[in-house]
Design a protein around this motif. Structure first.
Motif, short mmCIF file in Angstrom:
data_model
loop_
_atom_site.label_atom_id
_atom_site.label_comp_id
_atom_site.label_asym_id
_atom_site.label_seq_id
_atom_site.Cartn_x
_atom_site.Cartn_y
_atom_site.Cartn_z
N ASP A 363 0.43 -2.13 3.76
CA ASP A 363 1.87 -2.03 3.86
C ASP A 363 2.42 -1.10 2.78
OD1 ASP A 363 4.31 -2.79 5.01
OD2 ASP A 363 4.70 -4.04 3.26
N ALA A 364 1.89 -1.26 1.57
CA ALA A 364 2.37 -0.44 0.45
C ALA A 364 2.09 1.04 0.71
CB ALA A 364 1.72 -0.88 -0.85
N VAL A 365 0.91 1.31 1.22
CA VAL A 365 0.54 2.70 1.46
C VAL A 365 1.45 3.33 2.52
CG1 VAL A 365 -1.29 4.11 2.45
CG2 VAL A 365 -1.82 2.44 0.69
N ARG A 366 1.79 2.49 3.49
CA ARG A 366 2.67 2.97 4.55
C ARG A 366 4.08 3.27 4.05
NH1 ARG A 366 1.71 -1.37 8.69
NH2 ARG A 366 -0.14 -0.54 9.68
N TYR A 371 9.15 6.68 -1.63
CA TYR A 371 9.75 6.33 -2.92
C TYR A 371 9.13 7.13 -4.07
CZ TYR A 371 10.52 2.11 -0.09
OH TYR A 371 10.82 1.22 0.90
N GLY A 372 8.21 8.00 -3.75
CA GLY A 372 7.57 8.79 -4.81
C GLY A 372 6.39 8.10 -5.45
N LEU A 373 5.79 7.18 -4.72
CA LEU A 373 4.62 6.48 -5.23
C LEU A 373 3.41 6.92 -4.40
CD1 LEU A 373 4.24 4.19 -7.36
CD2 LEU A 373 4.32 2.58 -5.47
N GLY A 374 2.48 7.62 -5.04
CA GLY A 374 1.31 8.10 -4.31
C GLY A 374 0.06 7.33 -4.74
N TRP A 375 -0.87 7.18 -3.84
CA TRP A 375 -2.07 6.39 -4.13
C TRP A 375 -3.30 7.28 -4.07
CZ3 TRP A 375 -1.74 0.82 -4.47
CH2 TRP A 375 -0.43 0.34 -4.30
N LEU A 385 -13.54 1.42 5.59
CA LEU A 385 -12.20 1.40 5.01
C LEU A 385 -11.18 1.34 6.14
CD1 LEU A 385 -10.47 1.75 2.41
CD2 LEU A 385 -10.63 4.21 2.77
N HIS A 386 -10.11 0.59 5.92
CA HIS A 386 -9.12 0.41 6.98
C HIS A 386 -8.56 1.74 7.48
CE1 HIS A 386 -5.65 -1.12 9.17
NE2 HIS A 386 -6.26 -2.29 9.14
N GLN A 387 -8.48 1.86 8.79
CA GLN A 387 -8.08 3.11 9.40
C GLN A 387 -6.70 3.58 8.95
OE1 GLN A 387 -10.06 5.00 11.37
NE2 GLN A 387 -8.43 6.55 11.34
N GLU A 388 -5.82 2.63 8.75
CA GLU A 388 -4.45 3.00 8.38
C GLU A 388 -4.41 3.74 7.04
OE1 GLU A 388 -1.98 2.89 10.30
OE2 GLU A 388 -0.37 3.38 8.88
N MET A 393 -3.59 9.55 4.51
CA MET A 393 -4.00 10.46 3.45
C MET A 393 -3.69 11.91 3.72
SD MET A 393 -7.47 8.99 2.06
CE MET A 393 -7.32 7.39 1.34
N ARG A 394 -3.21 12.60 2.68
CA ARG A 394 -2.94 14.02 2.83
C ARG A 394 -4.06 14.87 2.23
NH1 ARG A 394 2.22 16.00 3.01
NH2 ARG A 394 1.42 18.09 3.26
#
Ligand SMILES: Nc1ncnc2c1ncn2[C@@H]1O[C@H](COP(=O)(O)OP(=O)(O)OP(=O)(O)O)[C@@H](O)[C@H]1O
Ligand SMILES: [Mg+2]
Length: 493
Positions: A363-366, A371-375, A385-388, A393-394
Motif C-alpha cells: 500500500d505504501a509503495v502504491r 508525496y515525494g517518498l521513494g523506495w 517478490l510481490h508483483q505490485e 518500479m521506475r
C-alpha cells in the motif's frame, strides 16, 4: 549495434538530446565513445552526474544521475521507486550504498535504511575497517557531504503502542510458561491483560515497574476475567494452578522485564519510532534502523518483533507522508529496504503479522510516491517478490544470477524483450568465480531514467567500481575536493 542515445549539435555548437530521423549515410565516421566524448556531450548536466562504475566490457565511465524527489534545481519533481536485484554476493548492498551517496549529495533529501541484518549499521558504526570486500568509508562520505548520519539499534528504540505490546506479550514466554498454547485463548488473555492495565491507569512507560507486573498478575486471579478467557471450567482451573505454582519473581525478571523494557522511555538514549521518522523527514538525516537485534542483550527481540517494528515504521511513514501532502510539501525522502522479498513475498504468508507487513508495504509503495517518498528495494529474487512492487518500479538494476527459469522470465518481462540486451546480461559472470579478488567484476544491467544515455529506453550495462579510490576519483565531491567527475579523472589519467 543498438542505439542508446542520440545527441545533435545546434547552431551554437551545443549538444542536446535528439532523435535519429534517418539512417546515417554510408561513409559516416564511427568513433569509439571515450570519456572526453561523453564529457563534451553532457557538459550541460555536469553538476548532476554521478558515477557508479564503467560501461560493461569497456572503459568509459557510465554517467548516471540520481535526482532528488522534489521540484526545483536537480529535482525530478516526483519520487522514484528503485530496485536492485541479483544473487547473494552479486554486489547489491555495495551498489545500494553508492546510490545512497548519490542521494546524499542533495542537501534537502533525507533517507532511512530499514536494515534487518544490521549490515548498513555496521558500516556506520565501525567505519568499514576489518571486513572483507569493498571497504567503503560510509560515515565519512555521508558526513563529508554535510549530512548527518545516525544509527538506531534495537536498544535505542522505544516502542510506543499498546497493540504492539499486546502482540509481543502474545509472542513472549509469558503464556508459554503458563502452559497456554498459541491460540485464541492466548489472544483473549493478552487482550484482557491490556484492557486491565489500561483500566488501572498503567501507562506504557510504567510497564517496567513491578507494580505494573503485579497488576497483570492479579488479573490472572480474577475469576470473571478467567471466565472470559476460557469457558471450560477445567481449563480455567488448569491455568489457575499454573499461575499459583509459578515463581512470580522469576516471571517478573525473566519474562516481563525484557518485554516491558522495549517500552521504557527512560532507557538512556532511547528514541521513539516517531522521533526517528521526524529526524529523517524533517531534519533530513540519513538514518539506519538496525533491526537485527545484534546490539542488544537485555531486551526481548526476535523476528516477530522485528516484523512488528517494521510494520510500525512503514505505517508511520505513510501517515506522515499523507500529512505532509495535505501541507503541500514533498517529503523528498528515500526509504531503503533490504530483503524485500521476505517482507513483501508474492505468496500470501500464513502468519497474520507478516500479512500485515506485506499489505502495508504494498500500500505504501502504491501511494507514497506522489508525496515525494521513494523506495529502494533490494532483493535476491524477482520471482518471489510481490508483483505490485515490481510494477511500481521506475529504475532497476539487475546483477549476476537471474538468468535461469522463473527469475529470467521476470527479468525479461521487466526489460520488455528478449533481444540482445538480455543476451548481454546472460554473459555476466559470477564475481566470485574470478581468479583473484582484484579481478572480480560486479556488473549490473539497468533500466529506467537513471542516465542521460538511457532516454531511448534500452538497458544500460555497467561494472561497478571495485575500488574505493576509483569510485572517489570519479566522484571527487564525495572525497571533499568539490571537483566534478571526469575533470578530476582526466587529471588522474
Ligand atoms: N563493486 C565491488 N567492488 C569490490 N567488492 C565488492 C563490490 N560489490 C560487492 N563487493 C564485495 O562482494 C561481497 C558481496 O557483496 P554484497 O554484500 O554487496 O552482495 P549482496 O548482493 O548484497 O549479497 P546478499 O544478497 O547476500 O546481501 C562483499 O564482500 C562486498 O564487499
Ligand atoms: Mg546484501
Amino acid at each position: 549495434m543498438t542505439l542508446s542515445a542520440v545527441f545533435s549539435e545546434n547552431s551554437e555548437g551545443k549538444y542536446a538530446p535528439s532523435f535519429l530521423g534517418t539512417v546515417p549515410s554510408t561513409g559516416t565516421n564511427i568513433y569509439l565513445v571515450r570519456d572526453q566524448v561523453l564529457e563534451t556531450l553532457l557538459e550541460p548536466f555536469k553538476e548532476e552526474l554521478f558515477y557508479l562504475g564503467r560501461v560493461y566490457g569497456s572503459t568509459p565511465l557510465l554517467p548516471t544521475w540520481f535526482k532528488h524527489f522534489g521540484s526545483g534545481r536537480g529535482g525530478a519533481g516526483e519520487a522514484y521507486h528503485l530496485g536492485i536485484f541479483g544473487k547473494s554476493g552479486s554486489g547489491k548492498s555495495v551498489l545500494a550504498k553508492l546510490i545512497l551517496f548519490a542521494y546524499a549529495r542533495h542537501a534537502d533529501m533525507g533517507a532511512i535504511v530499514i536494515d534487518p541484518q544490521g549490515e548498513f549499521a555496521r558500516d556506520l558504526r565501525s567505519g568499514a575497517a576489518g571486513h572483507e570486500g569493498l571497504q567503503l568509508p560510509v560515515r565519512e562520505i555521508i558526513e563529508g557531504l554535510g549530512r548527518q548520519a545516525e544509527v538506531l539499534g534495537v536498544s535505542d528504540l522505544v516502542l510506543d503502542r499498546w497493540d504492539i505490546f499486546e502482540e509481543i506479550l502474545f509472542e513472549s514466554q509469558f503464556f508459554e510458561r503458563l502452559g497456554m498454547r498459541r491460540n485464541n485463548n492466548r489472544e483473549l488473555a493478552c487482550a484482557e491483560i491490556v484492557a486491565h492495565l489500561k483500566k488501572k491507569k498503567v501507562t506504557l512507560k510504567s510497564l517496567p515497574e513491578r507494580a505494573s507486573f503485579d497488576q497483570a498478575w492479579a488479573l490472572l486471579h480474577d475469576e470473571k476475567a478467567l471466565a472470559r478467557i476460557y469457558n471450560q471450567k477445567d481449563r480455567r482451573a488448569g491455568l489457575k494452578d499454573q499461575v499459583d505454582s509459578a515463581d512470580r519473581d522469576a516471571f517478573f525478571s525473566e519474562v516481563w522485564s525484557p518485554v516491558a523494557a522495549l517500552f521504557d522511555e527512560s532507557r538512556s538514549g532511547a528514541r521513539k519510532v516517531t522521533w526517528a521518522i521526524d529526524a529523517v523527514l524533517k531534519e533530513k538525516k540519513f538514518l539506519v534502523l538496525d533491526l537485527s537485534g545484534k546490539d542488544n542483550e537485555d531486551l526481548y527481540w526476535n523476528a516477530r518483533i522485528q516484523a512488528l517494528t517494521i510494520q510500525k515504521v512503514i505505517s508511520d511513514l505513510k501517515q506522515r507522508a499523507e500529512m505532509a501532502y495535505e501541507d503541500d510539501k514533498s517529503l523528498n525522502t528515500l526509504v531503503l529496504i533490504d530483503e524485500a522479498a521476505r517482507l513483501a513475498p508474492r505468496e500470501k504468508p500464513d502468519d497474520a503479522v507478516e500479512q500485515r507487513v506485506r499489505d502495508q508495504l504494498i500500500d505504501a509503495v502504491r501511494t507514497t510516491r506522489k508525496y515525494g517518498l521513494g523506495w529502494l528495494f533490494i532483493s535476491q529474487t524477482l520471482a518471489s517478490l510481490h508483483q505490485e512492487i515490481l510494477n511500481q518500479m521506475r529504475i532497476m538494476f539487475f546483477g549476476f544470477g537471474l538468468s535461469l527459469g522463473q527469475e529470467y522470465d521476470a527479468v525479461a518481462r521487466l526489460v520488455g524483450s528478449r533481444g540482445p540486451a538480455l543476451d548481454l546480461y546472460r554473459l555476466f559472470r559470477d564475481p566470485h568465480s574470478a581468479f583473484s579478488v582484484e579481478s572480480r567484476e560486479y556488473s549490473f544491467m539497468t533500466v529506467g531514467p537513471v542516465s542521460p544515455l538511457s532516454f531511448a529506453g534500452t538497458p544500460l550495462f555497467l561494472s561497478v567500481f571495485n575500488s574505493v579510490d576509483g569510485f572517489l576519483a570519479a566522484n571527487p565531491r564525495l572525497a571533499g575536493s568539490g571537483q566534478t567527475g571526469s575533470a578530476a579523472l582526466s587529471e588522474e589519467q
